[in-house]
Design an enzyme around this catalytic site. Structure first.
Site, PDB file in Angstrom:
ATOM      1  N   CYS A 150       0.821  -1.212   0.000  1.00 23.29           N
ATOM      2  CA  CYS A 150       0.000   0.000   0.000  1.00 23.29           C
ATOM      3  C   CYS A 150       0.859   1.267   0.000  1.00 23.29           C
ATOM      4  O   CYS A 150       1.820   1.364   0.762  1.00 23.29           O
ATOM      5  CB  CYS A 150      -0.866  -0.055   1.255  1.00 23.29           C
ATOM      6  SG  CYS A 150      -1.776   1.423   1.544  1.00 23.29           S
ATOM      7  N   ARG A 201     -12.444   0.936  -6.230  1.00 26.20           N
ATOM      8  CA  ARG A 201     -11.994   0.993  -4.846  1.00 26.20           C
ATOM      9  C   ARG A 201     -10.970   2.106  -4.614  1.00 26.20           C
ATOM     10  O   ARG A 201     -11.017   2.802  -3.621  1.00 26.20           O
ATOM     11  CB  ARG A 201     -11.396  -0.363  -4.433  1.00 26.20           C
ATOM     12  CG  ARG A 201     -11.039  -0.359  -2.974  1.00 26.20           C
ATOM     13  CD  ARG A 201     -10.570  -1.667  -2.399  1.00 26.20           C
ATOM     14  NE  ARG A 201     -10.032  -1.340  -1.078  1.00 26.20           N
ATOM     15  CZ  ARG A 201      -9.609  -2.178  -0.193  1.00 26.20           C
ATOM     16  NH1 ARG A 201      -9.668  -3.441  -0.425  1.00 26.20           N
ATOM     17  NH2 ARG A 201      -9.145  -1.766   0.959  1.00 26.20           N
TER      18      ARG A 201
HETATM   19  P1  IMP Z   1      -0.992  -7.019   3.707  1.00 26.31           P
HETATM   20  O1  IMP Z   1      -1.501  -8.211   4.426  1.00 26.31           O
HETATM   21  O2  IMP Z   1      -0.090  -6.171   4.541  1.00 26.31           O
HETATM   22  O3  IMP Z   1      -0.341  -7.377   2.402  1.00 26.31           O
HETATM   23  O4  IMP Z   1      -2.254  -6.074   3.386  1.00 26.31           O
HETATM   24  C1  IMP Z   1      -3.386  -6.535   2.693  1.00 26.31           C
HETATM   25  C2  IMP Z   1      -4.437  -5.461   2.685  1.00 26.31           C
HETATM   26  O5  IMP Z   1      -3.977  -4.279   2.004  1.00 26.31           O
HETATM   27  C3  IMP Z   1      -5.708  -5.805   1.917  1.00 26.31           C
HETATM   28  O6  IMP Z   1      -6.577  -6.632   2.654  1.00 26.31           O
HETATM   29  C4  IMP Z   1      -6.312  -4.447   1.603  1.00 26.31           C
HETATM   30  O7  IMP Z   1      -7.089  -3.922   2.651  1.00 26.31           O
HETATM   31  C5  IMP Z   1      -5.096  -3.569   1.458  1.00 26.31           C
HETATM   32  N1  IMP Z   1      -4.761  -3.280   0.054  1.00 26.31           N
HETATM   33  C6  IMP Z   1      -4.807  -4.123  -0.996  1.00 26.31           C
HETATM   34  N2  IMP Z   1      -4.369  -3.524  -2.103  1.00 26.31           N
HETATM   35  C7  IMP Z   1      -4.048  -2.271  -1.750  1.00 26.31           C
HETATM   36  C8  IMP Z   1      -3.521  -1.145  -2.475  1.00 26.31           C
HETATM   37  O8  IMP Z   1      -3.200  -1.200  -3.658  1.00 26.31           O
HETATM   38  N3  IMP Z   1      -3.380  -0.003  -1.760  1.00 26.31           N
HETATM   39  C9  IMP Z   1      -3.684   0.094  -0.439  1.00 26.31           C
HETATM   40  N4  IMP Z   1      -4.120  -0.948   0.284  1.00 26.31           N
HETATM   41  C10 IMP Z   1      -4.307  -2.115  -0.375  1.00 26.31           C
END
Ligand code: IMP
Length: 507
Positions: free
Chosen positions: A324, A425
């Site tokens: 993100c 989104r």
């Molecule tokens: P991770 O487990 O730290 O990889 O985060 C996953 C979460 O990041 C997802 O469940 C979403 O809520 C969020 N997310 C997914 N894609 C994006 C993006 O492109 N930008 C910001 N947040 C994202």
């Protein structure tokens, strides 16, 4: 409302304008009489959607489609099917999860004796059926036999023009009456699985098909291994699906509800908007029997609006995801542990029983433990699951032999180019704005997701043992946090040694 020890810690930091995240805090150990193997990880994703382990796979197109959702539910958690595909396709993914364990099929797919094998094979490919067994009907629509993979195999390539009636099995077909229960079907098939077909068609007095039991699924449901599965009241695996907004989102929800989805997740980068709050209200009015989780939010006052709209679960996390860039692009968000703790406390103040799902930012099991202790009932992860066998996408092998899988932010340039759901989104509600808020990435291959989850189960169990907590709610009641300094953080990881690659700690 009873205060918890953690409440003052986070409220005090918040008063000073400080938000903390995973690396900033540690849990204090407590006197314990609890052994890690004895703790219970039972929790909930939303008001009525249970979890046997508190882990959720993210609704991302490089993380959760039906293979991941099946594996997550088999491990005791839940997968949320992403929405970067057509609503019909998404509904098919839900069906595959719901059918996985379903020994009773109320409307089995039937073919006619007069169909050719070629036409059945074509239908199987078009409809993407992952099974090879079809009940066969005669010209009067009555059951006359069964077509199985064995019949297909016996049919040489140049014989696909043969009719189903000439190649199907018709002898020894055991049938039962339409109200045969699961237990009766089990007893009946146990006595005579010898026909080798492993099917028990239910047929009414006039010979019409009224349902079907499959021995493979009956056996699966009877095995002790399924005790760990996260299942609904009919014994089927539990699954969720993300939906969009407006009329399209509502139509999508309708298709998903028809397939018996367990929970709808209104999936937005900013969950505290008029559009999302209205969407929660409309979806709850339309489908009061299905749980609705909405998000994402990171501020405590946002929970009030979502709760008033009727939400059954709240997803907390803005800007903390591994892929993100929201915080760098837009300068917004709240460090994840503070966000979870403050939102959960705000829900408790409303006296509503609404679970929080902590979404994003977890890179190790200790983080999941901290999110749960801070007030989350479940932890959603993308990066952690993206390298598993069950995640969509091919394995990328680098010249040095290392194996990776693609993991793209849903707000990344490429995800927004390939999907209108991602644009909706992150692209400013259809305003045409397409500033990426995520990156495209690769993650190391991890093997089966069950292995990944068992590492997380082990870590959270250990944490609960250190705090003397037998349940997740006891964990939250007992949790006390301490801030760590830069030196403390360095001390917390292996230091002053060369870690041997590929040991579990280096993953
Ligand atoms: P991770 O487990 O730290 O990889 O985060 C996953 C979460 O990041 C997802 O469940 C979403 O809520 C969020 N997310 C997914 N894609 C994006 C993006 O492109 N930008 C910001 N947040 C994202």
């Amino acid at each position: 409302m009873k205060n918890r020890p953690k409440d003052d810690f986070f409220a005090h930091l918040e008063d000073e304008g400080i938000g903390v995240t995973f690396g900033d805090v540690q849990l204090k150990t407590k006197y314990s009489t609890v052994r890690p193997p004895d703790v219970s990880l039972v929790s909930r994703f939303s008001r009525r959607v249970p979890l046997k382990v508190p882990f959720v796979s993210a609704a991302m197109d490089t993380v959760t489609e039906y293979p991941m959702a099946i594996a997550m539910a088999k491990a005791g958690g839940i997968g949320i099917i992403h929405r970067a595909m057509s609503p019909k396709e998404q509904a098919r993914h839900v069906t595959r999860v719901k059918r996985y364990m379903n020994p009773f099929i109320p409307d089995p797919i039937c073919v006619f004796e007069t169909d050719t094998v070629e036409s059945v094979l074509r239908m199987k490919e078009e409809k993407e059926y992952d099974f090879d067994t079809f009940l066969v009907l005669n010209a009067h629509g009555k059951l006359s036999g069964v077509l199985t993979s064995r019949n297909f195999k016996h049919c040489l390539e140049n014989e696909v023009y043969l009719t189903v009636g000439t190649v199907m099995a018709r002898d020894d077909l055991v049938t039962a009456h339409p109200d045969t229960s699961f237990e009766e079907a089990f007893q009946l098939m146990r006595k005579c699985p010898g026909d080798g077909i492993g099917l028990l068609p239910l047929v009414d007095e006039s010979g019409m098909v009224a349902g079907l039991y499959t021995w493979k699924d009956i056996k699966r449901r009877k095995s002790s291994e399924t005790e760990a599965y996260n299942t609904d009241t009919d014994g089927r695996l539990i699954v969720g699906a993300a939906i969009g907004i407006g009329d399209a989102g509502l139509a999508q929800a309708e298709l998903l509800v028809l397939e018996d989805v367990d929970v709808l997740v209104i999936d937005a980068a900013h969950g505290d908007t008029e559009t999302i709050v209205d969407m929660v209200r409309v979806v709850k009015k339309e489908f009061p029997d299905v749980d609705v989780v909405a998000g994402n939010i990171s501020e405590a006052d946002a929970v009030i609006r979502l709760i008033q709209a009727g939400v059954d679960g709240i997803k907390v996390g803005q800007g903390g995801g591994s892929i993100c860039t929201t915080r760098t692009v837009a300068g917004i968000g709240c460090p994840q542990v503070s966000a979870v703790a403050l939102c959960e406390r705000a829900i408790r103040y409303t006296h509503k029983d609404i679970p929080v799902c902590s979404d994003g930012g977890v890179t190790e099991s200790g983080h999941a433990a901290i999110a749960l202790a801070a007030g989350a009932s479940s932890v959603m992860m993308g990066r952690i699951f993206a390298g598993a066998n069950e995640a969509p996408g091919d394995i990328i092998i680098y010249p040095d032999g290392q194996r990776f899988k693609r993991y793209d932010g849903m707000g990344s340039q490429s995800a927004m180019e390939r999907s209108s759901a991602a644009r909706e989104r992150y692209g400013g509600n259809g305003s045409g704005k397409t500033v990426p808020e995520g990156v495209e990435a690769i993650v190391p291959c991890q093997g089966p997701v069950a292995n990944v989850i068992s590492r997380f189960i082990g870590g959270v169990r250990s944490s609960m043992g250190y705090l003397g907590a037998e349940t997740i709610s006891a964990f939250q009641m007992r949790a006390e946090f301490r801030r760590v300094t830069e030196a403390g953080r360095r001390e917390a990881s292996p230091h002053d040694v060369t870690v041997i690659p590929f040991s579990p700690i280096s993953k």
